[in-house]
Design an enzyme around this catalytic site. Structure first.
Site, PDB file in Angstrom:
ATOM      1  N   GLY A   1       2.051   5.217   0.280  1.00  0.00           N
ATOM      2  CA  GLY A   1       1.486   6.483  -0.780  1.00  0.00           C
ATOM      3  C   GLY A   1       0.734   7.471  -0.211  1.00  0.00           C
ATOM      4  O   GLY A   1       0.750   8.475  -0.516  1.00  0.00           O
TER       5      GLY A   1
ATOM      6  N   GLN B   1       7.075   8.975   6.741  1.00  0.00           N
ATOM      7  CA  GLN B   1       6.749  10.310   7.085  1.00  0.00           C
ATOM      8  C   GLN B   1       8.022  11.078   6.470  1.00  0.00           C
ATOM      9  O   GLN B   1       7.941  12.572   6.531  1.00  0.00           O
ATOM     10  CB  GLN B   1       6.721  10.680   8.626  1.00  0.00           C
ATOM     11  CG  GLN B   1       5.438  10.113   9.439  1.00  0.00           C
ATOM     12  CD  GLN B   1       4.153  10.850   9.038  1.00  0.00           C
ATOM     13  OE1 GLN B   1       4.410  11.821   8.543  1.00  0.00           O
ATOM     14  NE2 GLN B   1       2.884  10.143   8.891  1.00  0.00           N
TER      15      GLN B   1
ATOM     16  N   THR C   1      -2.299 -10.481  -7.361  1.00  0.00           N
ATOM     17  CA  THR C   1      -2.188  -9.582  -8.541  1.00  0.00           C
ATOM     18  C   THR C   1      -1.819  -8.120  -7.950  1.00  0.00           C
ATOM     19  O   THR C   1      -2.505  -7.742  -7.264  1.00  0.00           O
ATOM     20  CB  THR C   1      -3.595  -9.752  -9.440  1.00  0.00           C
ATOM     21  OG1 THR C   1      -3.846 -11.125  -9.563  1.00  0.00           O
ATOM     22  CG2 THR C   1      -3.598  -9.047 -10.658  1.00  0.00           C
TER      23      THR C   1
ATOM     24  N   ASN D   1       5.902  10.104  13.195  1.00  0.00           N
ATOM     25  CA  ASN D   1       4.251  10.679  12.971  1.00  0.00           C
ATOM     26  C   ASN D   1       3.835  11.484  13.600  1.00  0.00           C
ATOM     27  O   ASN D   1       2.973  12.223  13.211  1.00  0.00           O
ATOM     28  CB  ASN D   1       3.564   9.402  12.451  1.00  0.00           C
ATOM     29  CG  ASN D   1       3.727   8.276  13.345  1.00  0.00           C
ATOM     30  OD1 ASN D   1       4.510   7.825  13.870  1.00  0.00           O
ATOM     31  ND2 ASN D   1       2.611   8.186  14.123  1.00  0.00           N
TER      32      ASN D   1
ATOM     33  N   CYS E   1      -4.294   6.792  14.243  1.00  0.00           N
ATOM     34  CA  CYS E   1      -4.393   5.315  14.562  1.00  0.00           C
ATOM     35  C   CYS E   1      -5.008   5.032  15.883  1.00  0.00           C
ATOM     36  O   CYS E   1      -5.471   4.140  16.316  1.00  0.00           O
ATOM     37  CB  CYS E   1      -3.265   4.539  14.368  1.00  0.00           C
ATOM     38  SG  CYS E   1      -2.241   5.192  12.818  1.00  0.00           S
TER      39      CYS E   1
ATOM     40  N   GLY F   1       1.852   0.818   4.000  1.00  0.00           N
ATOM     41  CA  GLY F   1       2.910   1.056   4.747  1.00  0.00           C
ATOM     42  C   GLY F   1       2.935  -0.011   6.186  1.00  0.00           C
ATOM     43  O   GLY F   1       3.763  -0.472   6.383  1.00  0.00           O
ATOM     44  N   THR F   2       1.928  -0.107   6.444  1.00  0.00           N
ATOM     45  CA  THR F   2       1.676  -1.314   7.664  1.00  0.00           C
ATOM     46  C   THR F   2       2.212  -2.518   7.302  1.00  0.00           C
ATOM     47  O   THR F   2       3.071  -3.196   7.891  1.00  0.00           O
ATOM     48  CB  THR F   2      -0.033  -1.326   7.951  1.00  0.00           C
ATOM     49  OG1 THR F   2      -0.256  -0.084   8.500  1.00  0.00           O
ATOM     50  CG2 THR F   2      -0.171  -2.297   9.220  1.00  0.00           C
TER      51      THR F   2
HETATM   52  C1  PLP Z   1       0.943   6.057   8.184  1.00  0.00           C
HETATM   53  C2  PLP Z   1       2.200   5.536   8.732  1.00  0.00           C
HETATM   54  C3  PLP Z   1       2.532   4.066   8.699  1.00  0.00           C
HETATM   55  C4  PLP Z   1       1.188   3.060   8.247  1.00  0.00           C
HETATM   56  O1  PLP Z   1       1.019   3.305   6.820  1.00  0.00           O
HETATM   57  P1  PLP Z   1      -0.563   2.864   6.074  1.00  0.00           P
HETATM   58  O2  PLP Z   1      -0.154   2.773   4.568  1.00  0.00           O
HETATM   59  O3  PLP Z   1      -1.435   3.602   6.448  1.00  0.00           O
HETATM   60  O4  PLP Z   1      -0.540   1.311   6.453  1.00  0.00           O
HETATM   61  C5  PLP Z   1       3.553   3.488   9.141  1.00  0.00           C
HETATM   62  N1  PLP Z   1       4.454   4.189   9.681  1.00  0.00           N
HETATM   63  C6  PLP Z   1       4.443   5.574   9.784  1.00  0.00           C
HETATM   64  C7  PLP Z   1       5.649   6.321  10.331  1.00  0.00           C
HETATM   65  C8  PLP Z   1       3.262   6.193   9.207  1.00  0.00           C
HETATM   66  O5  PLP Z   1       3.323   7.550   9.322  1.00  0.00           O
END
Ligand code: PLP
Length: 415
Positions: free
Chosen positions: A215, A194, A252, A166, A339, A86-87
């Site tokens: 995921g 979220q 990959t 979050n 975090c 997600g990051t």
């Molecule tokens: C967990 C989260 C992320 C980061 O996702 P990762 O897969 O851990 O890098 C970004 N945004 C929100 C709102 C999240 O809850």
């Protein structure tokens, strides 16, 4: 009873099992997801770029996953890019769009409560000569559309506002902001990590140009993300190399994770109605019980909140000490966001809602999940008041709820 006796009594009731209430930090992998991923480690391990059968089968699996994700988002498969988290998706959206469009304008809008995965790249853009406006939130942690409108400028190239927070679970007016931006050149990105499973992810209905998913919050594997990029939107890649993912994200492909991500999203979508109703009931039971503890404030919106999110500030106690006690009692919850648990800085999200520093320190998040039961909630409601009583006895703080009420703007009817 002395505090020591009270602690000893409490610890006698320590359960053998643990109760996991930190699903907003990450979830376990659903067995159906785990199973779907298995072939891609040792049997179907081909490189999707290969021209032989093995590679082609991996490419087909990835394409099927792309179509599944696109089906949930109501977009085309070629608008889905798989990333490593997600990051990464957030970084790709914020940095990729702004850098690509730097000649058209160097102004970006985000909110005051974005995840660090959006906030930090926005700060990076400032170092590159961009201006970033952070729109505030109200006492419930909600962004007002008028504030986004007021922040918009002719040189705004990107607006990035999360779908649901979050930490406090507040759901944002994404559709309304999408509508506002229809006639503006600024592109609209939303971090929906979220929101997946809880809210409608249809990108057409919402009017977003880019959307981040991952995921690890939806019972899928960690280390995989999705970035929806509307057809025609150009971005500057962060990673260069072999040109995978239409040249937008080289490397990959992690086929097992991609297959798992798609499986997790389709399960979350299919089960969302029944699961959300079940979670809401448990959530509200927990909120009702916790806010009966004197000097306890509900953070976030009472209704417009994620079905699995409970976040309270318990005055006069320290969040870290509280979660350590809970840990001893087999309850896994978090203070601030996962975090930031390595720092003692209070949450920027709680502070943005206007609550004073001291309240941000005592904030605790319980995030419920698919295996959360009513018995677990009952147990939490039995343990928490006892832990609060102990911590308040040894706390130097004794905040005046009335003063907090004056100083802050939180929903103090819960005090
Ligand atoms: C967990 C989260 C992320 C980061 O996702 P990762 O897969 O851990 O890098 C970004 N945004 C929100 C709102 C999240 O809850």
């Amino acid at each position: 009873m002395t505090v020591q006796q009270e602690i000893q009594e409490l610890l006698k009731g320590r359960p053998k099992k643990f109760i996991y209430l930190d699903h907003a930090a990450t979830t376990y992998v659903d067995s159906r997801v785990y199973e779907a991923m298995q072939p891609f480690f040792q049997v179907e391990f081909g490189n999707p770029g290969g021209f032989y059968e093995l590679g082609k089968r991996a490419a087909d699996a990835m394409q099927a996953a792309r179509e599944t994700v696109a089906g949930v988002l109501g977009c085309r498969a070629e608008e889905i890019i798989f990333t490593g988290s997600g990051t990464e998706s957030d970084n790709m959206a914020v940095l990729g769009v702004a850098r690509k469009r730097a000649k058209e304008g160097k102004h970006v809008i985000i909110s005051a409560i974005e995840h660090h995965a959006v906030e930090r790249p926005a700060e990076q853009l400032e170092k590159e000569g961009f201006e970033v406006t952070k729109v505030p939130v109200d006492k419930f942690g909600r962004i007002r559309v008028e504030d986004v409108k007021a922040a918009l400028r002719d040189d705004t190239v990107l607006v990035s506002i999360m779908y649901a927070n979050n930490e406090i679970g507040t759901i944002q007016p994404i559709y309304e902001i999408g509508t506002l931006l229809k006639d503006h050149k600024a592109l609209f990105h939303t971090d929906a990590c979220q929101a997946a499973g809880a809210l409608d992810l249809n990108v057409e209905k919402l009017g977003v140009d880019l959307m981040t998913l991952n995921g690890s919050k939806i019972y899928g594997p960690k280390g995989v993300g999705v970035l929806y990029i509307r057809k025609g939107v150009e971005i500057q890649p962060l990673v260069f190399g072999g040109g995978q993912e239409r040249g937008k994200r080289s490397g990959t492909e992690n086929v097992a994770n991609i297959v798992g991500m798609a499986k997790a999203l389709s399960i979350a979508q299919a089960e969302s109605e029944t699961e959300n109703a079940r979670l809401k009931e448990l959530r509200d039971k927990l909120i009702d019980g916790l806010t009966k503890i004197p000097k306890t404030i509900l953070n976030g919106h009472p209704e417009l909140r994620l079905p699995n999110n409970v976040n309270v500030s318990i005055l006069d106690i320290e969040g870290e000490a509280f979660t350590l006690f809970l840990n001893e009692m087999g309850i896994y919850a978090s203070t601030g966001s996962a975090c930031t648990s390595t720092s003692l800085d209070p949450s920027h999200v709680i502070l943005a809602t206007g609550l004073p520093y001291e309240c941000a320190h005592g904030s605790v998040r319980f995030s419920l999940g698919r295996k959360t039961t009513e018995e677990e909630i009952d147990y939490v409601l039995e343990v928490v008041p006892r832990v609060v009583s102990i911590l308040r006895k040894i706390s130097p703080l004794n905040l005046d709820a009335d003063k907090v009420r004056e100083k802050g703007q939180g929903d103090l009817k819960y005090i």
